[in-house]
Design a protein around this motif. Sequence first.
Motif, mmCIF file in Angstrom:
data_model
loop_
_atom_site.group_PDB
_atom_site.id
_atom_site.type_symbol
_atom_site.label_atom_id
_atom_site.label_comp_id
_atom_site.label_asym_id
_atom_site.label_seq_id
_atom_site.Cartn_x
_atom_site.Cartn_y
_atom_site.Cartn_z
ATOM 1 N N PHE A 1 -0.455 6.964 -6.265
ATOM 2 C CA PHE A 1 -2.010 6.388 -6.529
ATOM 3 C C PHE A 1 -2.676 6.789 -5.296
ATOM 4 O O PHE A 1 -2.255 7.051 -4.294
ATOM 5 N N GLN A 2 -4.108 7.032 -5.659
ATOM 6 C CA GLN A 2 -4.885 7.261 -4.683
ATOM 7 C C GLN A 2 -5.892 5.878 -4.449
ATOM 8 O O GLN A 2 -6.356 5.606 -5.321
ATOM 9 N N GLN A 3 -6.005 6.001 -3.115
ATOM 10 C CA GLN A 3 -7.022 4.924 -2.693
ATOM 11 C C GLN A 3 -8.591 5.074 -3.117
ATOM 12 O O GLN A 3 -8.937 6.217 -2.919
ATOM 13 N N LEU A 4 -9.043 3.955 -3.689
ATOM 14 C CA LEU A 4 -10.369 4.334 -4.011
ATOM 15 C C LEU A 4 -11.370 4.035 -2.724
ATOM 16 O O LEU A 4 -10.925 3.274 -1.994
ATOM 17 N N CYS B 1 0.933 -1.121 -0.123
ATOM 18 C CA CYS B 1 0.011 -0.010 0.024
ATOM 19 C C CYS B 1 0.797 1.230 0.074
ATOM 20 O O CYS B 1 0.534 2.243 -0.736
ATOM 21 N N ALA B 2 1.975 1.204 0.845
ATOM 22 C CA ALA B 2 2.822 2.368 0.828
ATOM 23 C C ALA B 2 3.512 2.642 -0.647
ATOM 24 O O ALA B 2 3.772 3.649 -0.776
ATOM 25 N N VAL B 3 3.889 1.614 -1.231
ATOM 26 C CA VAL B 3 4.359 1.641 -2.449
ATOM 27 C C VAL B 3 3.624 2.377 -3.272
ATOM 28 O O VAL B 3 4.007 3.629 -4.208
ATOM 29 N N ALA B 4 2.401 2.027 -3.372
ATOM 30 C CA ALA B 4 1.307 2.765 -4.317
ATOM 31 C C ALA B 4 1.172 3.961 -3.918
ATOM 32 O O ALA B 4 1.143 4.913 -4.687
ATOM 33 N N GLU B 5 1.032 4.380 -2.862
ATOM 34 C CA GLU B 5 0.801 5.810 -2.333
ATOM 35 C C GLU B 5 1.789 6.652 -2.613
ATOM 36 O O GLU B 5 2.001 7.572 -2.979
ATOM 37 N N ALA B 6 3.181 5.957 -2.529
ATOM 38 C CA ALA B 6 4.445 6.766 -2.650
ATOM 39 C C ALA B 6 4.522 7.451 -3.940
ATOM 40 O O ALA B 6 5.209 8.244 -4.405
ATOM 41 N N VAL B 7 4.060 6.383 -4.977
ATOM 42 C CA VAL B 7 4.209 6.744 -6.498
ATOM 43 C C VAL B 7 3.024 7.735 -6.984
ATOM 44 O O VAL B 7 2.868 8.070 -8.009
#
Length: 191
Positions: free
Chosen positions: A163-166, A155-161
């Motif tokens: 990406f927004q949580q749906l 989750c942290a990888v996605a957010e760091a790049v």
Amino acid sequence: MYDAAPPLPSPAGAPLLAARLTLRPYLPADAADFFHLIQDNRLRLRPAFPAREASVQTPADAEQVLAQFRQDWAAGRLYVLGIWHTTTGQYLGDISLKPNWTAPVTLEIGYYLAAAAEGHGYAREALATVVEFGFGSLRAARLLIRCRTNNPRSCAVAEAVGFQQLAPRPRPWPLRSLAPSDIRYYHLRRE
């Protein structure tokens, strides 16, 4: 399985270069490294990548899976890139993009690393590199990542790049009485 054919020819498969990493489609010679990474990380990979883990039980299975990856790439069904450390040549894991080819084109991204490769920023670097590939070469309008809630690193990888949580998706009514979904969805739209 797919609602439409790819709108453009499959990319040639030239390596994608990041600051420390080389991402490229697998070659037949990569089968032993691919098998050993899965074998050594089997229990870690099983919850999020059950099909991959189950399909690679022997070195011969690894060869077949890599051959299927090459066919999928050529057909535009799935783009799987192995992740190597550029300086050392060490195989670290892989990252894939699965297109839906209906408008707006969405690519679902999945990634994993060997346990020893975690905590060095490699997943973040690989993800940032395939974001460019997905929006550029594959002309996606949106990228999607599913992360298990019990995998905060993913989750942290996605957010760091970026990406927004749906918002959580409602579960089908027969499943609503069971535990809440353990999947978080993240997306990124092309600017």
